[in-house]
Motif scaffolding. Sequence first.
Motif, PDB file in Angstrom:
ATOM      1  N   ARG A   1      -9.430  -7.576   0.747  1.00 64.96           N
ATOM      2  CA  ARG A   1      -8.785  -8.894   0.724  1.00 64.96           C
ATOM      3  C   ARG A   1      -7.366  -8.817   1.304  1.00 64.96           C
ATOM      4  NH1 ARG A   1      -8.880 -12.304  -4.725  1.00 64.96           N
ATOM      5  NH2 ARG A   1      -6.740 -11.638  -4.865  1.00 64.96           N
ATOM      6  N   THR A   2      -6.648  -7.756   0.937  1.00 68.25           N
ATOM      7  CA  THR A   2      -5.285  -7.585   1.451  1.00 68.25           C
ATOM      8  C   THR A   2      -5.325  -7.334   2.953  1.00 68.25           C
ATOM      9  OG1 THR A   2      -4.645  -6.683  -0.680  1.00 68.25           O
ATOM     10  CG2 THR A   2      -3.164  -6.237   1.165  1.00 68.25           C
ATOM     11  N   ILE A   3      -6.247  -6.474   3.373  1.00 65.91           N
ATOM     12  CA  ILE A   3      -6.355  -6.165   4.809  1.00 65.91           C
ATOM     13  C   ILE A   3      -6.668  -7.434   5.607  1.00 65.91           C
ATOM     14  CG2 ILE A   3      -7.756  -4.928   6.536  1.00 65.91           C
ATOM     15  CD1 ILE A   3      -7.899  -2.590   4.490  1.00 65.91           C
ATOM     16  N   ALA A   4      -7.563  -8.257   5.070  1.00 62.16           N
ATOM     17  CA  ALA A   4      -7.920  -9.500   5.773  1.00 62.16           C
ATOM     18  C   ALA A   4      -6.711 -10.429   5.849  1.00 62.16           C
ATOM     19  CB  ALA A   4      -9.084 -10.183   5.048  1.00 62.16           C
ATOM     20  N   ALA A   5      -5.941 -10.505   4.753  1.00 64.97           N
ATOM     21  CA  ALA A   5      -4.770 -11.404   4.738  1.00 64.97           C
ATOM     22  C   ALA A   5      -3.726 -10.924   5.746  1.00 64.97           C
ATOM     23  CB  ALA A   5      -4.180 -11.461   3.335  1.00 64.97           C
ATOM     24  N   ILE A   6      -3.567  -9.609   5.855  1.00 63.41           N
ATOM     25  CA  ILE A   6      -2.591  -9.043   6.806  1.00 63.41           C
ATOM     26  C   ILE A   6      -3.041  -9.364   8.239  1.00 63.41           C
ATOM     27  CG2 ILE A   6      -1.712  -6.848   7.742  1.00 63.41           C
ATOM     28  CD1 ILE A   6      -1.743  -5.816   4.803  1.00 63.41           C
ATOM     29  N   ASP A   7      -4.334  -9.162   8.498  1.00 68.07           N
ATOM     30  CA  ASP A   7      -4.871  -9.461   9.831  1.00 68.07           C
ATOM     31  C   ASP A   7      -4.667 -10.926  10.181  1.00 68.07           C
ATOM     32  OD1 ASP A   7      -5.647  -6.881  10.039  1.00 68.07           O
ATOM     33  OD2 ASP A   7      -7.797  -7.230   9.674  1.00 68.07           O
ATOM     34  N   GLU A   8      -4.916 -11.781   9.194  1.00 69.91           N
ATOM     35  CA  GLU A   8      -4.804 -13.227   9.422  1.00 69.91           C
ATOM     36  C   GLU A   8      -3.382 -13.635   9.821  1.00 69.91           C
ATOM     37  OE1 GLU A   8      -6.108 -16.424   6.368  1.00 69.91           O
ATOM     38  OE2 GLU A   8      -7.741 -14.987   6.699  1.00 69.91           O
TER      39      GLU A   8
ATOM     40  N   LEU B   1       3.901 -12.270   4.406  1.00 69.95           N
ATOM     41  CA  LEU B   1       3.420 -10.883   4.379  1.00 69.95           C
ATOM     42  C   LEU B   1       3.887 -10.181   3.098  1.00 69.95           C
ATOM     43  CD1 LEU B   1       2.091  -8.368   5.690  1.00 69.95           C
ATOM     44  CD2 LEU B   1       4.308  -7.897   6.768  1.00 69.95           C
ATOM     45  N   ILE B   2       5.155 -10.388   2.758  1.00 64.87           N
ATOM     46  CA  ILE B   2       5.681  -9.708   1.561  1.00 64.87           C
ATOM     47  C   ILE B   2       4.957 -10.222   0.310  1.00 64.87           C
ATOM     48  CG2 ILE B   2       7.764  -9.199   0.205  1.00 64.87           C
ATOM     49  CD1 ILE B   2       7.576  -7.985   3.149  1.00 64.87           C
ATOM     50  N   ARG B   3       4.626 -11.518   0.298  1.00 67.51           N
ATOM     51  CA  ARG B   3       3.877 -12.056  -0.851  1.00 67.51           C
ATOM     52  C   ARG B   3       2.498 -11.396  -0.950  1.00 67.51           C
ATOM     53  NH1 ARG B   3       6.439 -17.028   0.502  1.00 67.51           N
ATOM     54  NH2 ARG B   3       4.686 -17.694   1.786  1.00 67.51           N
ATOM     55  N   VAL B   4       1.857 -11.188   0.197  1.00 67.20           N
ATOM     56  CA  VAL B   4       0.533 -10.543   0.213  1.00 67.20           C
ATOM     57  C   VAL B   4       0.643  -9.128  -0.366  1.00 67.20           C
ATOM     58  CG1 VAL B   4      -1.230  -9.551   1.761  1.00 67.20           C
ATOM     59  CG2 VAL B   4      -0.413 -11.897   2.133  1.00 67.20           C
ATOM     60  N   LEU B   5       1.670  -8.399   0.067  1.00 63.90           N
ATOM     61  CA  LEU B   5       1.831  -7.012  -0.411  1.00 63.90           C
ATOM     62  C   LEU B   5       2.114  -7.008  -1.910  1.00 63.90           C
ATOM     63  CD1 LEU B   5       3.956  -5.479   2.504  1.00 63.90           C
ATOM     64  CD2 LEU B   5       1.506  -5.203   2.099  1.00 63.90           C
ATOM     65  N   ARG B   6       3.015  -7.910  -2.341  1.00 70.12           N
ATOM     66  CA  ARG B   6       3.382  -7.974  -3.768  1.00 70.12           C
ATOM     67  C   ARG B   6       2.158  -8.282  -4.628  1.00 70.12           C
ATOM     68  NH1 ARG B   6       8.896 -10.658  -3.341  1.00 70.12           N
ATOM     69  NH2 ARG B   6      10.208  -8.847  -2.966  1.00 70.12           N
ATOM     70  N   ALA B   7       1.320  -9.207  -4.144  1.00 73.34           N
ATOM     71  CA  ALA B   7       0.144  -9.620  -4.926  1.00 73.34           C
ATOM     72  C   ALA B   7      -0.777  -8.434  -5.180  1.00 73.34           C
ATOM     73  CB  ALA B   7      -0.598 -10.727  -4.184  1.00 73.34           C
ATOM     74  N   ASP B   8      -0.747  -7.451  -4.268  1.00 68.56           N
ATOM     75  CA  ASP B   8      -1.600  -6.258  -4.404  1.00 68.56           C
ATOM     76  C   ASP B   8      -0.803  -5.087  -4.996  1.00 68.56           C
ATOM     77  OD1 ASP B   8      -3.868  -4.734  -4.279  1.00 68.56           O
ATOM     78  OD2 ASP B   8      -3.825  -4.434  -2.111  1.00 68.56           O
ATOM     79  N   GLY B   9       0.440  -5.335  -5.425  1.00 73.77           N
ATOM     80  CA  GLY B   9       1.264  -4.282  -6.042  1.00 73.77           C
ATOM     81  C   GLY B   9       1.659  -3.189  -5.057  1.00 73.77           C
ATOM     82  N   ILE B  10       1.763  -3.552  -3.770  1.00 71.42           N
ATOM     83  CA  ILE B  10       2.085  -2.543  -2.743  1.00 71.42           C
ATOM     84  C   ILE B  10       3.582  -2.587  -2.441  1.00 71.42           C
ATOM     85  CG2 ILE B  10       1.728  -1.893  -0.308  1.00 71.42           C
ATOM     86  CD1 ILE B  10      -1.103  -3.138  -0.620  1.00 71.42           C
ATOM     87  N   GLU B  11       4.233  -1.453  -2.595  1.00 73.02           N
ATOM     88  CA  GLU B  11       5.672  -1.366  -2.268  1.00 73.02           C
ATOM     89  C   GLU B  11       5.853  -1.227  -0.771  1.00 73.02           C
ATOM     90  OE1 GLU B  11       8.711   1.100  -4.014  1.00 73.02           O
ATOM     91  OE2 GLU B  11       7.350   1.385  -5.719  1.00 73.02           O
ATOM     92  N   HIS B  12       7.002  -1.709  -0.264  1.00 74.36           N
ATOM     93  CA  HIS B  12       7.241  -1.594   1.178  1.00 74.36           C
ATOM     94  C   HIS B  12       8.690  -1.212   1.455  1.00 74.36           C
ATOM     95  CE1 HIS B  12       8.662  -5.607   0.160  1.00 74.36           C
ATOM     96  NE2 HIS B  12       9.479  -5.457   1.174  1.00 74.36           N
ATOM     97  N   ARG B  13       8.900  -0.655   2.636  1.00 75.54           N
ATOM     98  CA  ARG B  13      10.260  -0.386   3.150  1.00 75.54           C
ATOM     99  C   ARG B  13      10.300  -0.938   4.562  1.00 75.54           C
ATOM    100  NH1 ARG B  13      12.267   4.526   0.183  1.00 75.54           N
ATOM    101  NH2 ARG B  13      11.457   3.986  -1.863  1.00 75.54           N
ATOM    102  N   PHE B  14      11.479  -1.389   4.985  1.00 73.70           N
ATOM    103  CA  PHE B  14      11.609  -1.894   6.350  1.00 73.70           C
ATOM    104  C   PHE B  14      12.127  -0.794   7.263  1.00 73.70           C
ATOM    105  CE2 PHE B  14      11.213  -5.974   4.351  1.00 73.70           C
ATOM    106  CZ  PHE B  14      10.525  -6.694   5.310  1.00 73.70           C
ATOM    107  N   LEU B  15      11.372  -0.525   8.307  1.00 72.14           N
ATOM    108  CA  LEU B  15      11.722   0.513   9.260  1.00 72.14           C
ATOM    109  C   LEU B  15      12.289  -0.138  10.520  1.00 72.14           C
ATOM    110  CD1 LEU B  15      11.354   3.549  10.126  1.00 72.14           C
ATOM    111  CD2 LEU B  15       9.100   2.887  10.977  1.00 72.14           C
ATOM    112  N   GLY B  16      13.467   0.326  10.946  1.00 70.84           N
ATOM    113  CA  GLY B  16      14.029  -0.185  12.198  1.00 70.84           C
ATOM    114  C   GLY B  16      13.740   0.813  13.306  1.00 70.84           C
ATOM    115  N   GLY B  17      14.792   1.255  13.989  1.00 78.33           N
ATOM    116  CA  GLY B  17      14.609   2.215  15.076  1.00 78.33           C
ATOM    117  C   GLY B  17      14.406   3.649  14.570  1.00 78.33           C
TER     118      GLY B  17
END
Length: 302
Positions: free
Chosen positions: A7-14, A51-67
């Motif tokens: 479900r998360t993968i589909a939401a990210i793709d969408e 996108l961040i809401r999708v990750l949060r809903a699945d309890g997935i932590e994230h970091r923002f990567l720049g260069g």
Amino acid sequence: MRIESPRTIAAIDELGVERLPGASLAALTSLGIGGTTDVLRVRKHHILPALIRVLRADGIEHRFLGGGSNLLVADGELSWVAVQLVAPEHDVRIEGQTVWVDAAADLGRTVTTCAKKNLGGMEGLIGVPGTVGGALRMNAGAYGTEIGKFVREVEVYRAAAGENETLRDSQISFEYRHTSFAPNDIMLRARLELPEKPYDEILAGIRVCNEKRRASQPLNQKSAGCIFKNPPGGSAGRMIDGLGLKGFRVGDAMVSERHANFFVNAGRASSADMLGLISEVRARVQAAHGCELEEEVIVWNA
Ligand code: EPU
């Protein structure tokens, strides 16, 4: 971390986000150090809150990567996913002395694009690796120039509010390698105001900075630039050099022979090697000078 829920993968793709499963962050950082995780590449800023809401809903932590040019990432399988903004084709737009630039734009290329329109002031930043977003967050500086001086407004994703917001220069303070952005604010776009200057003059300034940098910094080795901030009125590089530590190593992490505040990956350095070198050098400087050096490089744990 691998995103597994269909479900998360589909939401990210969408949302039109590109997913690189199990990517190596060693390949995405200038130090060439870092473990593996899913990397999510975002082309359109406006989908970021979703996108961040999708990750949060699945309890997935994230970091923002720049260069990835000022970053030391832990080894092994990481417990968070990396979100990376991708620059659109036209990432620098110029109207008179006003420059609109995407956070994902390359800083050096931004300096030269502006130069071609006879807009200068940022010559000193030419060799600073990384994106405009990274430069804004840290208030990148070199050879007497800091990016903060030219900023008029910055559009950010404010994690606290879960929304994109525009901040005026009066709402932001830029200090030496430090800004008042919240730690989880994500730079999206900036409006800069640059002074007019003839192209030839800007080019001459760029050449001088490039030469100084080539003469004093290990540009052909894997590094994150200066590893420590300079203490007020002092020079971390001079202090480390003065202790005879050029060439000193922990595993494959080594104090550069050319500039002692650059720690290079001289082979297959692990994050643990680099952290070991940082703490050993810090302890020696503390013992000799009574001064505790603060990291300039950003450290991401597993
Ligand atoms: N020095 C030594 N030995 C060394 C390195 C430096 O004696 O191994 C001496 C130099 O001779 C000089 C002094 O230390 O007298 C300062 O050195 P340098 O001019 O190289 O500047 P820095 O303070 O070490 C800063 C920034 C660099 C930036 C340069 C040029 C910091 C932490 N570093 O370096 O930024 O490129 O000035 O403006 O503020 C970075 O932020 O990652 C970075 C590389």
